[in-house]
Design a protein around this motif. Sequence first.
Motif, PDB file in Angstrom:
ATOM      1  N   LEU A   1      84.152  76.218  31.148  1.00  0.00           N
ATOM      2  CA  LEU A   1      84.706  75.346  30.106  1.00  0.00           C
ATOM      3  C   LEU A   1      85.758  74.415  30.695  1.00  0.00           C
ATOM      4  O   LEU A   1      85.804  73.230  30.367  1.00  0.00           O
ATOM      5  N   LEU A   2      86.613  74.933  31.562  1.00  0.00           N
ATOM      6  CA  LEU A   2      87.628  74.096  32.201  1.00  0.00           C
ATOM      7  C   LEU A   2      86.976  72.971  32.996  1.00  0.00           C
ATOM      8  O   LEU A   2      87.419  71.817  32.946  1.00  0.00           O
ATOM      9  N   GLN A   3      85.924  73.283  33.699  1.00  0.00           N
ATOM     10  CA  GLN A   3      85.214  72.282  34.474  1.00  0.00           C
ATOM     11  C   GLN A   3      84.548  71.254  33.570  1.00  0.00           C
ATOM     12  O   GLN A   3      84.553  70.051  33.851  1.00  0.00           O
ATOM     13  N   ALA A   4      83.984  71.734  32.448  1.00  0.00           N
ATOM     14  CA  ALA A   4      83.342  70.825  31.497  1.00  0.00           C
ATOM     15  C   ALA A   4      84.367  69.877  30.879  1.00  0.00           C
ATOM     16  O   ALA A   4      84.106  68.675  30.707  1.00  0.00           O
ATOM     17  N   CYS A   5      85.545  70.399  30.531  1.00  0.00           N
ATOM     18  CA  CYS A   5      86.611  69.561  29.970  1.00  0.00           C
ATOM     19  C   CYS A   5      87.074  68.520  30.982  1.00  0.00           C
ATOM     20  O   CYS A   5      87.349  67.364  30.629  1.00  0.00           O
TER      21      CYS A   5
ATOM     22  N   ALA B   1      93.780  65.481  32.004  1.00  0.00           N
ATOM     23  CA  ALA B   1      93.970  64.376  31.064  1.00  0.00           C
ATOM     24  C   ALA B   1      94.845  63.272  31.641  1.00  0.00           C
ATOM     25  O   ALA B   1      95.756  63.524  32.426  1.00  0.00           O
ATOM     26  N   GLN B   2      94.558  62.045  31.232  1.00  0.00           N
ATOM     27  CA  GLN B   2      95.439  60.930  31.553  1.00  0.00           C
ATOM     28  C   GLN B   2      96.657  60.921  30.641  1.00  0.00           C
ATOM     29  O   GLN B   2      97.743  60.504  31.031  1.00  0.00           O
ATOM     30  N   VAL B   3      96.446  61.380  29.416  1.00  0.00           N
ATOM     31  CA  VAL B   3      97.533  61.444  28.438  1.00  0.00           C
ATOM     32  C   VAL B   3      97.219  62.565  27.447  1.00  0.00           C
ATOM     33  O   VAL B   3      96.051  62.848  27.173  1.00  0.00           O
TER      34      VAL B   3
ATOM     35  N   LYS C   1      87.054  62.492  32.111  1.00  0.00           N
ATOM     36  CA  LYS C   1      86.900  61.353  33.018  1.00  0.00           C
ATOM     37  C   LYS C   1      86.365  60.124  32.287  1.00  0.00           C
ATOM     38  O   LYS C   1      86.607  58.989  32.719  1.00  0.00           O
ATOM     39  N   GLU C   2      85.647  60.354  31.180  1.00  0.00           N
ATOM     40  CA  GLU C   2      84.997  59.239  30.486  1.00  0.00           C
ATOM     41  C   GLU C   2      85.242  59.212  28.971  1.00  0.00           C
ATOM     42  O   GLU C   2      84.944  58.212  28.326  1.00  0.00           O
TER      43      GLU C   2
ATOM     44  N   LYS D   1      89.860  56.836  26.513  1.00  0.00           N
ATOM     45  CA  LYS D   1      89.265  57.600  27.610  1.00  0.00           C
ATOM     46  C   LYS D   1      90.351  58.408  28.320  1.00  0.00           C
ATOM     47  O   LYS D   1      91.424  57.897  28.623  1.00  0.00           O
ATOM     48  N   GLY D   2      90.065  59.681  28.565  1.00  0.00           N
ATOM     49  CA  GLY D   2      91.015  60.528  29.269  1.00  0.00           C
ATOM     50  C   GLY D   2      92.127  61.076  28.392  1.00  0.00           C
ATOM     51  O   GLY D   2      93.047  61.726  28.886  1.00  0.00           O
TER      52      GLY D   2
END
Length: 249
Positions: A140-144, A182-184, A149-150, A84-85
């Motif tokens: 698209l940026l908002q959708a990404c 992104a988290q990673v 997040k999940e 996730k992320g």
Amino acid sequence: MGKGLGFIRRFIGTGLGFLLFGIGGVLLKFRLYPYIKNYPNHRLAEQQKARQIVGKVWRYFVKYLIAMGILNVKYQGFERLGRKGQLVVANHPSLLDVVLIFSQQPAFNIVVKQDLLHNPAMKTEIRSCGFLPNTESEALLQACDEVLKEQPLLLFPEGTRTGWDGVVKFNRGATSIGLRSAQVITPVKIEMHPLNFKKGQAWYKLPKQRITYKLTVGEDIDPATWLAEKPLPIASRRLNQYLENYFNS
């Protein structure tokens, strides 16, 4: 098997493979109907079930290509994908790259070419799996951002297949998404020899030998490290250059 017979087998197998993929993609519409009837408002759980189905079908397709002697594939480090992320960025040397990755890790959401929504063999899979059409817009940026997040997200920052010269050139939008949301960030390097399945290349123009793919998962990149004491535009530009150097090395 002699070289001539081997080439004939790969020739027939490749043509049949294109046919199977196209027909199979159309027929999947019936299997995926329960997961697309509420599109575009279907839930993540429905999308994930659809991805498992598509991933399984594509996994059998890759096994078919291997059995016909068309290609060999070696995966390294794929057990680290699907978190996730996690934003996965990959180079794009051939037509089969998405299939090769997704068949091994179907947890991904994917940014795909918008034109594929008009492809009879792909549009049902894209919609049922909740993949994101590349509109190159703020939406698209908002959708990404929402996806990361999940879910894990797979993105090909070149925007099209790598040219015959093999030089990888990324659009900076991918690093911006990674640093913002992104988290990673994890690179996946796709190497193939000989080159084939290029944009605009006829399917029947095959190399004289079997294609060998090697897909290698690189080390994780921590977005926070790149953002430390740097504004987003500078960090994005530097990370983009770092990734281009990584894929071109």
